[in-house]
Design a protein around this motif. Structure first.
Motif, PDB file in Angstrom:
ATOM      1  N   MET A   1       0.843  -1.198   0.000  1.00 51.50           N
ATOM      2  CA  MET A   1       0.000   0.000   0.000  1.00 51.50           C
ATOM      3  C   MET A   1       0.876   1.244   0.000  1.00 51.50           C
ATOM      4  N   GLN A   2       0.607   2.177  -0.935  1.00 59.89           N
ATOM      5  CA  GLN A   2       1.329   3.425  -0.944  1.00 59.89           C
ATOM      6  C   GLN A   2       0.792   4.331   0.160  1.00 59.89           C
ATOM      7  N   ILE A   3       1.692   4.931   0.908  1.00 56.88           N
ATOM      8  CA  ILE A   3       1.254   5.881   1.932  1.00 56.88           C
ATOM      9  C   ILE A   3       2.173   7.084   1.899  1.00 56.88           C
ATOM     10  N   SER A   4       1.678   8.201   2.353  1.00 57.18           N
ATOM     11  CA  SER A   4       2.502   9.392   2.484  1.00 57.18           C
ATOM     12  C   SER A   4       2.976   9.488   3.922  1.00 57.18           C
ATOM     13  N   THR A   5       4.102  10.141   4.119  1.00 58.13           N
ATOM     14  CA  THR A   5       4.613  10.280   5.481  1.00 58.13           C
ATOM     15  C   THR A   5       3.832  11.315   6.273  1.00 58.13           C
ATOM     16  N   SER A   6       3.220  12.272   5.574  1.00 59.71           N
ATOM     17  CA  SER A   6       2.400  13.287   6.230  1.00 59.71           C
ATOM     18  C   SER A   6       1.263  13.654   5.295  1.00 59.71           C
ATOM     19  N   LEU A   7       0.071  13.853   5.853  1.00 61.23           N
ATOM     20  CA  LEU A   7      -1.081  14.106   4.993  1.00 61.23           C
ATOM     21  C   LEU A   7      -1.007  15.440   4.285  1.00 61.23           C
ATOM     22  N   SER A   8      -0.378  16.419   4.872  1.00 57.40           N
ATOM     23  CA  SER A   8      -0.293  17.728   4.245  1.00 57.40           C
ATOM     24  C   SER A   8       0.764  18.539   4.971  1.00 57.40           C
ATOM     25  N   THR A   9       1.257  19.545   4.314  1.00 56.48           N
ATOM     26  CA  THR A   9       2.171  20.472   4.961  1.00 56.48           C
ATOM     27  C   THR A   9       1.632  21.875   4.766  1.00 56.48           C
ATOM     28  N   THR A  10       2.147  22.791   5.545  1.00 52.53           N
ATOM     29  CA  THR A  10       1.679  24.170   5.429  1.00 52.53           C
ATOM     30  C   THR A  10       2.059  24.757   4.089  1.00 52.53           C
ATOM     31  N   ASN A  11       2.976  24.157   3.340  1.00 48.18           N
ATOM     32  CA  ASN A  11       3.319  24.639   2.010  1.00 48.18           C
ATOM     33  C   ASN A  11       2.269  24.266   0.980  1.00 48.18           C
ATOM     34  N   GLU A  12       1.442  23.257   1.252  1.00 50.31           N
ATOM     35  CA  GLU A  12       0.465  22.763   0.293  1.00 50.31           C
ATOM     36  C   GLU A  12      -0.880  23.457   0.417  1.00 50.31           C
ATOM     37  N   ILE A  13      -1.177  24.081   1.540  1.00 48.34           N
ATOM     38  CA  ILE A  13      -2.418  24.826   1.716  1.00 48.34           C
ATOM     39  C   ILE A  13      -2.079  26.179   2.325  1.00 48.34           C
ATOM     40  N   GLU A  14      -2.962  27.124   2.183  1.00 44.53           N
ATOM     41  CA  GLU A  14      -2.698  28.466   2.675  1.00 44.53           C
ATOM     42  C   GLU A  14      -2.408  28.440   4.170  1.00 44.53           C
ATOM     43  N   HIS A  15      -1.509  29.326   4.569  1.00 51.30           N
ATOM     44  CA  HIS A  15      -1.044  29.321   5.961  1.00 51.30           C
ATOM     45  C   HIS A  15      -2.198  29.509   6.940  1.00 51.30           C
ATOM     46  N   GLY A  16      -3.099  30.473   6.655  1.00 48.72           N
ATOM     47  CA  GLY A  16      -4.213  30.719   7.560  1.00 48.72           C
ATOM     48  C   GLY A  16      -5.128  29.521   7.686  1.00 48.72           C
ATOM     49  N   THR A  17      -5.380  28.848   6.554  1.00 41.78           N
ATOM     50  CA  THR A  17      -6.219  27.653   6.574  1.00 41.78           C
ATOM     51  C   THR A  17      -5.544  26.533   7.344  1.00 41.78           C
ATOM     52  N   ALA A  18      -4.230  26.383   7.145  1.00 38.35           N
ATOM     53  CA  ALA A  18      -3.487  25.352   7.864  1.00 38.35           C
ATOM     54  C   ALA A  18      -3.570  25.572   9.372  1.00 38.35           C
ATOM     55  N   LYS A  19      -3.429  26.822   9.802  1.00 34.45           N
ATOM     56  CA  LYS A  19      -3.528  27.131  11.227  1.00 34.45           C
ATOM     57  C   LYS A  19      -4.926  26.825  11.760  1.00 34.45           C
ATOM     58  N   PHE A  20      -5.931  27.127  10.962  1.00 37.72           N
ATOM     59  CA  PHE A  20      -7.321  26.819  11.322  1.00 37.72           C
ATOM     60  C   PHE A  20      -7.496  25.313  11.512  1.00 37.72           C
ATOM     61  N   TYR A  21      -7.018  24.529  10.563  1.00 35.86           N
ATOM     62  CA  TYR A  21      -7.127  23.078  10.668  1.00 35.86           C
ATOM     63  C   TYR A  21      -6.389  22.562  11.904  1.00 35.86           C
ATOM     64  N   GLN A  22      -5.179  23.062  12.106  1.00 35.90           N
ATOM     65  CA  GLN A  22      -4.394  22.629  13.270  1.00 35.90           C
ATOM     66  C   GLN A  22      -5.140  22.913  14.571  1.00 35.90           C
ATOM     67  N   HIS A  23      -5.690  24.102  14.679  1.00 40.15           N
ATOM     68  CA  HIS A  23      -6.370  24.493  15.906  1.00 40.15           C
ATOM     69  C   HIS A  23      -7.597  23.627  16.159  1.00 40.15           C
ATOM     70  N   VAL A  24      -8.364  23.362  15.100  1.00 37.37           N
ATOM     71  CA  VAL A  24      -9.554  22.525  15.237  1.00 37.37           C
ATOM     72  C   VAL A  24      -9.174  21.103  15.627  1.00 37.37           C
ATOM     73  N   LEU A  25      -8.170  20.543  14.960  1.00 35.88           N
ATOM     74  CA  LEU A  25      -7.757  19.165  15.255  1.00 35.88           C
ATOM     75  C   LEU A  25      -7.247  19.046  16.687  1.00 35.88           C
ATOM     76  N   ASN A  26      -6.476  20.028  17.132  1.00 41.63           N
ATOM     77  CA  ASN A  26      -5.986  19.999  18.513  1.00 41.63           C
ATOM     78  C   ASN A  26      -7.133  20.144  19.508  1.00 41.63           C
ATOM     79  N   ALA A  27      -8.114  20.990  19.177  1.00 38.63           N
ATOM     80  CA  ALA A  27      -9.273  21.166  20.060  1.00 38.63           C
ATOM     81  C   ALA A  27     -10.056  19.868  20.179  1.00 38.63           C
TER      82      ALA A  27
END
Length: 271
Positions: A1-27
């Motif tokens: 099975m092919q897998i990625s080491t990380s689902l996404s990086t902050t370089n692949e999505i906008e910084h503000g959106t990435a921070k939003f996702y991080q905050h929600v996931l941590n919450a």
């Protein structure tokens, strides 16, 4: 099975959106209420295919929606129960997250087994669990709208995951809708002609045996259209004009009359 080491990086999505996702996931992690990451991020993990997406899909159990909403409200976010049979949404500064607890046709309901078989990975530096590939295939297999057909997603998931899939669980998931699984198995053999052996021969034999028996069985007496499980729009004439019963409704489906009305009205809103 092919897998990625990380689902996404902050370089692949906008910084503000990435921070939003991080905050929600941590919450959500702090709340202790279980959830799974699905959609494009899980698809990337299993297939290696990167897809531009405007939102994040989180899969939850319906009974946990109020708990998750409360936890997110404490973190300053607004949620709504957009479709009571399918999903809610979380909004923040133009970004949003889908909180999904079933499929649009009411078939692929998120239950405890989704969590029992969910792998843990890293997303944006946050530990998360993913929707299992079996459940992704199950829910995607029914999407056959004019504007969207997830057959390619199924083929790609089978190409990378077929040898590790729990095929017995897959058969149980599709249950009476096993013809849909057979359709995608046949398409896979057409798309990847030199990799057909990735699908276990016993699975193909089992599905073809069911088809053979079903072909010679007595026909159902009631006029029922199962096309509404594949498309919310394309089979409306069958239901509204030609007298077919809607397979989304009890006893064949899990949706109420009001659910189907709301889901049909959403067609106009989408346009």
């Amino acid at each position: 099975m092919q897998i990625s080491t990380s689902l996404s990086t902050t370089n692949e999505i906008e910084h503000g959106t990435a921070k939003f996702y991080q905050h929600v996931l941590n919450a959500l992690n702090s709340s202790g209420v279980p959830y799974l990451v699905g959609g494009a991020y899980a698809f990337h993990h299993y297939t290696g295919i990167i897809r531009d997406t405007k939102d994040l899909d989180l899969f939850i159990r319906r009974r946990d929606f109020d708990l998750i909403s409360a936890a997110l409200h404490e973190s300053g976010y607004r949620t709504e129960l957009t479709y009571p049979h399918w999903l809610g949404k979380l909004f923040f500064n133009g970004d949003f997250i889908d909180l999904i607890f079933s499929s649009g046709n009411g078939v692929a309901e998120v239950d405890d087994a989704w969590f029992d078989f969910a792998p843990q990975v890293d997303m944006l530096g946050v530990p998360v669990r993913l929707s299992p590939p079996e459940e992704m295939i199950w829910s995607k297999s029914f999407i056959m709208e004019r504007e969207r057909f997830d057959g390619a997603d199924i083929a790609h998931l089978l190409r990378t995951c077929a040898e590790q899939l729990d095929w017995q669980r897959m058969l149980r998931r599709f249950d009476a809708h096993w013809r849909i699984l057979l359709c995608h198995v046949i398409l896979f053999g057409f798309i990847y002609a030199d990799e057909r052996e990735l699908i276990p021969a016993w699975v193909v034999d089992e599905l073809l045996d069911r088809l053979r028996v079903d072909t010679h069985a007595a026909q159902a007496e009631c006029r029922i259209c199962f096309g509404t499980l594949l498309s919310r729009e394309q089979f409306l004439p069958d239901i509204m004009q030609w007298g077919y019963r809607d397979a989304r409704l009890f006893p064949h489906g899990h949706m109420s009359e009001q659910d189907t009305v709301t889901w049909t009205d959403a067609i106009k809103n989408k346009r």
